[in-house]
Design an enzyme around this catalytic site. Structure first.
Site, PDB file in Angstrom:
ATOM      1  N   ASP A 305      10.190  43.486 -23.463  1.00 22.02           N
ATOM      2  CA  ASP A 305      11.465  43.745 -22.794  1.00 22.02           C
ATOM      3  C   ASP A 305      12.114  42.426 -22.431  1.00 22.02           C
ATOM      4  O   ASP A 305      11.438  41.485 -22.042  1.00 22.02           O
ATOM      5  CB  ASP A 305      11.218  44.562 -21.519  1.00 22.02           C
ATOM      6  CG  ASP A 305      11.185  46.032 -21.823  1.00 22.02           C
ATOM      7  OD1 ASP A 305      11.929  46.452 -22.730  1.00 22.02           O
ATOM      8  OD2 ASP A 305      10.399  46.756 -21.178  1.00 22.02           O
ATOM      9  N   GLU A 346      23.186  38.321  -8.524  1.00 26.57           N
ATOM     10  CA  GLU A 346      24.335  37.784  -9.258  1.00 26.57           C
ATOM     11  C   GLU A 346      25.392  37.285  -8.280  1.00 26.57           C
ATOM     12  O   GLU A 346      25.939  36.205  -8.429  1.00 26.57           O
ATOM     13  CB  GLU A 346      24.950  38.851 -10.184  1.00 26.57           C
ATOM     14  CG  GLU A 346      24.114  39.169 -11.410  1.00 26.57           C
ATOM     15  CD  GLU A 346      23.059  40.238 -11.143  1.00 26.57           C
ATOM     16  OE1 GLU A 346      22.958  40.700  -9.982  1.00 26.57           O
ATOM     17  OE2 GLU A 346      22.311  40.569 -12.077  1.00 26.57           O
ATOM     18  N   GLN A 378      31.350  54.544 -10.187  1.00 25.38           N
ATOM     19  CA  GLN A 378      32.638  55.038 -10.654  1.00 25.38           C
ATOM     20  C   GLN A 378      33.604  53.894 -10.929  1.00 25.38           C
ATOM     21  O   GLN A 378      34.216  53.802 -11.986  1.00 25.38           O
ATOM     22  CB  GLN A 378      33.265  55.997  -9.626  1.00 25.38           C
ATOM     23  CG  GLN A 378      32.659  57.389  -9.631  1.00 25.38           C
ATOM     24  CD  GLN A 378      31.309  57.407  -8.934  1.00 25.38           C
ATOM     25  OE1 GLN A 378      31.135  56.776  -7.898  1.00 25.38           O
ATOM     26  NE2 GLN A 378      30.346  58.119  -9.518  1.00 25.38           N
ATOM     27  N   ARG A 380      32.856  50.598 -10.969  1.00 25.93           N
ATOM     28  CA  ARG A 380      32.180  49.508 -11.675  1.00 25.93           C
ATOM     29  C   ARG A 380      32.787  48.159 -11.296  1.00 25.93           C
ATOM     30  O   ARG A 380      32.927  47.263 -12.123  1.00 25.93           O
ATOM     31  CB  ARG A 380      32.227  49.731 -13.192  1.00 25.93           C
ATOM     32  CG  ARG A 380      31.283  50.848 -13.634  1.00 25.93           C
ATOM     33  CD  ARG A 380      31.573  51.360 -14.992  1.00 25.93           C
ATOM     34  NE  ARG A 380      31.347  50.358 -16.019  1.00 25.93           N
ATOM     35  CZ  ARG A 380      32.060  50.268 -17.130  1.00 25.93           C
ATOM     36  NH1 ARG A 380      33.064  51.109 -17.338  1.00 25.93           N
ATOM     37  NH2 ARG A 380      31.799  49.350 -18.025  1.00 25.93           N
ATOM     38  N   MET A 381      33.174  48.040 -10.056  1.00 29.71           N
ATOM     39  CA  MET A 381      33.611  46.737  -9.555  1.00 29.71           C
ATOM     40  C   MET A 381      33.307  46.674  -8.067  1.00 29.71           C
ATOM     41  O   MET A 381      33.058  47.679  -7.419  1.00 29.71           O
ATOM     42  CB  MET A 381      35.096  46.513  -9.834  1.00 29.71           C
ATOM     43  CG  MET A 381      36.008  47.599  -9.322  1.00 29.71           C
ATOM     44  SD  MET A 381      37.719  47.211  -9.618  1.00 29.71           S
ATOM     45  CE  MET A 381      37.930  47.670 -11.293  1.00 29.71           C
ATOM     46  N   LYS A 393      36.007  41.955  -8.433  1.00 27.46           N
ATOM     47  CA  LYS A 393      35.351  41.423  -9.621  1.00 27.46           C
ATOM     48  C   LYS A 393      34.558  42.576 -10.265  1.00 27.46           C
ATOM     49  O   LYS A 393      34.121  43.497  -9.575  1.00 27.46           O
ATOM     50  CB  LYS A 393      34.420  40.257  -9.266  1.00 27.46           C
ATOM     51  CG  LYS A 393      33.198  40.609  -8.413  1.00 27.46           C
ATOM     52  CD  LYS A 393      32.288  39.407  -8.316  1.00 27.46           C
ATOM     53  CE  LYS A 393      30.868  39.765  -7.891  1.00 27.46           C
ATOM     54  NZ  LYS A 393      30.705  40.099  -6.489  1.00 27.46           N
ATOM     55  N   ASP A 525       9.716  55.524 -21.484  1.00 29.37           N
ATOM     56  CA  ASP A 525       8.913  54.630 -22.315  1.00 29.37           C
ATOM     57  C   ASP A 525       7.661  55.335 -22.834  1.00 29.37           C
ATOM     58  O   ASP A 525       7.003  54.845 -23.750  1.00 29.37           O
ATOM     59  CB  ASP A 525       8.437  53.414 -21.505  1.00 29.37           C
ATOM     60  CG  ASP A 525       9.534  52.384 -21.338  1.00 29.37           C
ATOM     61  OD1 ASP A 525      10.406  52.332 -22.223  1.00 29.37           O
ATOM     62  OD2 ASP A 525       9.496  51.640 -20.345  1.00 29.37           O
TER      63      ASP A 525
END
Lengths: 685, 567
Positions: A305, A346, A378, A380-381, A393, A525
């Site tokens: 991975d 991040e 929803q 994504r920022m 961002k 997996d």
């Protein structure tokens, strides 16, 4: 079990019981499992009986016979001792495990789901649901179905830092014997008493369920065949002697036979196997079978991975890329503001980068009257609202789709096109682009980069030397994946991986005759883990993953796959090296015993006594003593294993052939001569 | 030793090496049923044979079917040959009116020729009529050699194929190797031999009056035709009792060279066929190299021992090496070389009396055979024999690179090891078992001409020659007795079929396996290191077994000779 506890080869705590068990293992029913040593035992019993008869009714050279017979029994005891020491090391670990498995009570949930009754943990059945609260020991293996808790798993991993276990997701498996440190969880029991993970672990390290692996079976056939050949070589000798008008004492024949048959490898074979499993255990990897360890040595393709194995788990900001007309500092400022309250790695890395590059210091959200807008699936920022200004961002396409931004920029407008271009550049280089906008105006892109682990490139090069192909598995798009693959030096990659195409990849490799190893933790997996020849499940993973794999990594460290392969190779190499050594030894033994044997009627054959051994008796005795002592001398090597170097098969073969092949031919010449000098000096023969 | 002697040896080696590749290329095409330059002539014949026998050449066989076909064919060959010998008094083409052979001698001879051994308990010109020689012995010379090639092909296919159920068609392999390989080469050689003075006639023996006026009967017969296949098929059964020492069976130095080359030609080429069929010619050359090292070492020791001669004679002022039992027209080098070639390759033809060799000169032929006839070996038999040792070598040492053993991409597992061990065991069982029995049985000892270790060596040689399917004799042993006819017959059967059947089982098992692609982690089997490994395993596993048996024979005789004692 303490982590990576080095138990020395001849630890007194192990040697004591091992000596006792060496005698117990003389039981023919035990010896029968090992054809070579079983034959030695039969021969030892017969010669002892003949000796006793001679003792009672008179015979010649009784002292010499006695010594030979004594060393026959020592040969057997040394072989048993080797196995007992190997088992002893496992037993010490098993005992440590047993101490942690205290008698616990379980809080069995009643059918109504609100009350529970106390029952002994041993009475739990699969499917029962129990409640585990702060301070409780988890009564048996199971799956968290409700709640979240921090759990101390030191009992099985040796790692005292608590881990999080929660329902749903990939961290739902809990192990019996571990302790809940906070909160409360409901656990559905998945293992019956006696077959829990801890129980299996104990029986594994004890070697109680040890079955011979396919390669061991084949090797045993070879050794049995060689033994038969030497039976023929030796039983025909009296007839040749009779032709020449002489007779040969039975002890001399027995000594020749026992020294010729491959006793060295026969004695150490099971110790090598147990030690291989043991090495994995000390590495905090549990192999569910010896077969899996063997297969690990044969692995051709390694599926790894990306995240956590090849790259550090988190991406880091490395660059601010402003659009035209925006200064880099403005972009950095906005990005930093939007990330101040962002606790993701991040986000923190953006703050750090802004400070390093532009000296923009951290500001207090409170002072700015700022309001943090967290990331949601929803939108994504994420971002921040302050004094009428909004900073956002997020993923490039999400940002472009956002209403406030769309109001200022047409999606095919100049800025939007430039943004896409910059973002594509970042993706191509293996990074993740993060768009930043202030009050709906696009400022630029933050380059988030996957950081490839230090030294990983060299490890992949080493794997390539071993002939192992590495394939990186990632959910990233092909462009990003290709860039990271190139940087890390893997041979191939599978981008936008899904459980289905992972499974397909494994099947495709196997169809080409290759053996595949992988590690995984999630339920999805499980099919791939089961399909792979070596499937290492992470201990933090789900029950399904743990059941599907044939190894469990207690530390949940996916890079260990590489070490697992090395341990597998080491096991096979040790077996091969000692087999070669054992067979090469025969040359010297012939030269010691043959001239001694025929000396009475063919004195000319003394010319073959190239070691110049002092007398026929001392020659025979020296050979059999050497044969027994070499077993003891090789126990440490059998337990520690032959050192593996990633230098390619040709170089390995040359090196090992030189050491164990040529060395195996020369060493006994020296050893037998030395023993001859000693026993002659002491006057034993 | 002389430069001239070494040049002869070098010339021989050069020719064999030069032939290996082109012949290997041709045989690969033949065995893969591809078109060759002989196809226009032979293909119709081949089809006719299949049609007559009701065989579908494209119908591939499972290894068991293949084995049964081979066994049935060999059993039938035995019955016919046995009957021909027993009934020869009633059959035509028998101008010298030879009578039927005794049952035990007929059994021994039939087994001997069916197993490609050609051990001869009888004297050819005084026992066998032309019909038996041609329709019985020569036919078996062809088909026993072809059987060997067929088995080798099946094993090679096992390595070359992946996930396959079949290993070839025995009838097609047998027919093609006889028709396209053995027959054309035999015709070529036979014509050459005739040109050199080898007899080829169906007429009766020639009466001559010598200068002293004595009447002498000179035996002749269809020698050249039988001689060609005797060499090419590594059969070795002489037309005459003196075998290739007889002036009508080996008249000149040139025929001697051609005879030696034709012993090795097909066996050497088969290593190349192997390399080609598994897709890497180097794999064939590695096996060839390992064989070559053994061969050269054997030639060097034998030539050295024979050229050195007996020190007891040197003390008397007689030098010039050991010429006892050697033909003057061949000399020491060519005789020593012939002895090593014929025993290395399971041929068994002789051009000198091995019984008269020096102890070490006689030791090498025995060792050659005891190693399992893997130095070039019998046609086909040499290749599958050495591949058994390759399997063992790979299994013993292959683990040392940290992978479970594999050879040419095939995993060597319990089944292959078991079968290889069974095959390897059969030889010591036959050789040591029967020698040990004969060394104490008065019936057996009565046949000995010599006392002491030399007499023992004669017994050891006889069983070694039989079990290894060589057929050469040390002489000095009157072997045409019921005891030796029976036991050597059994030794020949064990040495042949207890090897072939496990080999075919391995072929079947390997063919069914997947092929693992090679990587940097795979044990390399195409270099000098592997040659060394293979040699070591053959010496230790194949050779050391006989060390006690050899110690009380040729080895003790050698040391006794050095001390001035002879037997």
């Amino acid at each position: 079990m303490t982590k990576s506890s080095e138990i020395s080869v001849f630890d007194p705590a192990i040697v004591g019981p091992a000596v006792r068990s060496s005698f117990a293992k003389l039981d023919p029913r035990v010896q029968f499992r090992n054809p070579v040593m079983f034959v030695v035992e039969i021969v030892a019993i017969l010669t002892t009986l003949i000796f006793l008869r001679d003792l009672a009714f008179g015979g010649s050279r009784l002292g010499f016979s006695f010594q030979v017979i004594l060393w026959l029994w020592f040969t057997l005891l040394f072989a048993n001792f080797a196995e007992a020491v190997a088992e002893g090391r496992g037993k010490a670990q098993a005992d440590a495990l047993r101490r942690t498995r205290t008698e616990t009570d379980a809080k069995l949930l009643a059918v109504d789901g609100s009350t529970y009754e106390l029952v002994p943990a041993t009475s739990l059945k699969v499917g029962d649901i129990v409640v585990v609260e702060i301070g409780d020991i988890i009564p048996s293996d199971g799956e968290v179905i409700e709640g979240i808790a921090s759990v101390n798993e030191a009992a099985i991993t040796g790692e005292s830092a608590p881990v999080i276990r929660e329902s749903g997701g990939d961290r739902s498996a809990v192990t019996g014997g571990t302790q809940v440190l906070s909160d409360q969880i409901k656990v559905r029991i998945t293992a019956a008493a006696g077959s829990t993970f801890l129980d299996r672990m104990i029986s594994l390290v004890e070697g109680a369920q040890r079955q011979k692996t396919p390669n061991e079976i084949a090797l045993n056939i070879l050794l049995a065949g060689m033994t038969l050949i030497f039976v023929l070589a030796v039983v025909t000798i009296p007839s040749f002697a009779h032709y020449a008008g002489g007779t040969i004492p039975i002890v001399a024949l027995v000594a020749l036979f026992v020294t010729l048959i491959p006793t060295t490898i026969g004695a150490l074979l099971s110790a090598i196997g147990i030690a291989g499993m043991d090495r994995l255990v000390r590495f905090n990897v549990l192999a569910m079978s010896g077969r899996a360890v063997e297969a690990a040595g044969d692995v051709d393709t390694l599926l790894l991975d990306k995240t956590g194995t090849i790259t550090l788990g988190n991406r880091q900001a490395t660059e601010f890329l402003p659009l035209s007309g925006v200064s880099e500092r403005d972009l950095a400022d906005a990005a930093q503001l939007s990330s101040l309250a962002d606790e993701t790695p991040e986000g923190r890395s953006i703050v750090v980068l802004a400070k390093e590059k532009y000296g923009i210091r951290g500001r207090e959200m409170g002072e700015l009257h700022a309001h943090f807008v967290p990331f949601t699936a929803q939108t994504r920022m994420s971002g921040v609202d302050l004094d009428g200004s909004t900073i956002r961002k997020g993923a490039v396409d999400a940002m472009l789709a956002d209403a406030s931004i769309a109001g200022k920029h047409r999606s095919d407008g100049q800025a939007a096109r430039e943004l896409r271009q910059v973002a594509e550049g970042v993706a191509k280089s293996g990074g993740t682009p993060l768009a930043v906008a202030r009050d709906g105006r696009l400022l630029g892109v933050v380059h988030l980069k996957d950081i490839v682990k230090g030294g990983i490139r060299e490890r992949f090069a080493a794997l390539r030397q071993m002939g192992i192909r590495t394939v990186m598995i990632t959910g990233d798009n092909p462009m990003t994946a290709a860039a990271i693959a190139a940087e890390a030096g893997v041979d191939d990659f599978l981008a936008q991986a899904t459980p289905e195409n992972k499974l397909e990849l494994i099947r495709a490799e196997q169809a080409k005759g290759k053996l595949v190893a992988m590690c995984g933790d999630g339920t999805n997996d499980a099919p791939a883990l089961a399909q792979a020849d070596v499937g290492v499940a992470m201990n933090t993973g789900t029950v399904a993953a743990r059941e599907a794999g044939n190894m469990v990594d207690l530390d949940s460290d996916p890079t260990k796959l590489i070490e697992v392969v090395e341990i597998g190779k080491q096991l096979l190499m040790t077996r091969g090296s000692l087999t070669t050594f054992s067979i090469a030894n025969d040359v010297a033994k012939y030269f010691a015993i043959i001239p001694a044997m025929f000396v009475a009627f063919y004195p000319q054959l003394q010319a073959l006594n190239i070691m110049r051994l002092s007398s026929p008796e001392s020659a025979i005795l020296s050979a059999i003593i050497f044969n027994a002592l070499v077993i003891i001398a090789l126990i440490p090597l059998a337990l520690k294993g032959v050192k593996y170097r990633a230098v390619g098969a040709a170089a390995l073969l040359r090196r090992n052939l030189l050491i164990y092949g040529l060395g195996g031919m020369i060493v006994p010449f020296l050893g037998i001569k030395a023993i001859d000098l000693v026993i002659t000096a002491v006057g034993l023969a | 030793m002389t430069l001239n002697g070494w040049l002869q040896i070098a010339l021989f080696c050069a020719i064999v090496i030069a032939l290996a590749k082109p012949l290997g290329w041709y045989m690969t095409r033949v065995m893969a049923s591809e078109r060759t330059f002989l196809s226009p002539v032979l293909r119709p014949v081949e089809r006719l044979l299949y049609a007559g026998a009701g065989v579908d050449e494209r119908q591939e066989q499972h290894w068991l079917t293949y084995t049964v076909a081979m066994l049935v064919f060999n059993a039938a060959g035995f019955v016919v040959l046995f009957a021909l010998q027993r009934l020869q008094g009633f059959l035509p083409l028998n101008p010298m009116q030879m009578s039927a052979l005794s049952p035990d001698s007929a059994f021994n001879t039939a087994v001997s020729f069916v197993t490609n051994t050609n051990w001869q308990g009888y004297g050819g010109e005084s026992t066998m009529g032309y019909l038996v020689q041609m329709a019985g012995l020569t036919v078996q010379n062809f088909v026993s050699a072809a059987t060997g090639i067929a088995i080798a092909m099946a094993l090679i296919r096992g390595f070359a194929r992946a996930s396959a159920k079949t290993v070839g068609n025995f009838w097609a392999d047998l027919t093609r190797s006889t028709l396209y390989v053995l027959l054309p080469l035999s015709i070529l050689c036979a014509l050459f031999y005739v040109s050199q003075g080898v007899t080829q006639t169906l007429g009766s023996y020639v009466d001559a009056t010598t200068l002293e006026g004595a009447k002498q009967t000179i035996a002749v017969g269809p020698t050249a035709s039988q001689l060609a296949i005797k060499m090419l098929g590594t059969n070795g059964g002489g037309f005459f009792n003196a075998n290739s020492a007889h002036p009508f069976e080996n008249p000149t130095a040139l025929t001697n060279l051609v005879e030696m080359v034709s012993i090795f030609a097909i066996g050497a080429a088969l290593t190349n066929v192997f390399g080609r069929m598994v897709g890497d010619e180097r794999q064939g050359w590695v096996i060839f190299a390992a064989m070559g090292v053994f061969f050269l070492a054997g030639v060097a020791v034998t030539y050295w021992a024979e050229a050195g001669g007996n020190p007891a004679f040197a003390a008397l002022g007689i030098d010039g090496g050991n010429m006892e039992g050697k033909e003057v027209r061949f000399g020491i080098a060519a005789s020593a070389l012939f002895a090593v070639v014929t025993t290395a390759a399971s041929c068994g033809a002789v051009n000198a009396m091995l019984d008269s060799f020096m102890p070490l000169g006689g030791l090498i032929p025995v060792v050659n055979m005891q190693l399992g006839e893997v130095i070039i070996g019998g046609v086909g038999a040499g290749l599958y024999g050495i591949l058994l040792f390759v399997i063992l070598a790979i299994f013993i040492a292959g683990l040392m690179v940290g992978r479970t053993p594999e050879y040419l991409g095939k995993k060597i597992e319990a089944k292959e090891v078991k079968m290889a061990m069974l095959a390897v065991l059969s030889l010591p069982l036959a050789i040591l078992g029967f020698t040990a029995a004969a060394a104490v049985l008065p019936t057996a000892l009565a046949s000995l001409a010599n006392a002491g270790p030399h007499g023992y060596s004669e017994i050891l040689y006889a069983y070694t020659s039989g079990a290894a399917n060589n057929g050469s004799a040390f002489a000095g042993l009157s072997a045409n007795t019921p005891w030796y006819n029976l036991t050597i017959g059994l030794a020949m059967l064990m040495g042949r079929f207890l090897v072939i059947v496990p080999v075919l089982a391995i072929a079947g098992s390997l063919a069914a396996k997947k092929t693992v692609p090679a990587s940097a982690g795979t044990l390399p089997t195409h270099g000098g290191l592997f040659v060394g490994l293979l040699i070591g395993v053959i010496l230790i596993v194949g050779g050391l077994t006989y060390f006690p048996a050899l110690a009380v024979g040729p080895i003790v005789e050698h040391f006794a000779m050095l001390a001035g004692q002879t037997f």
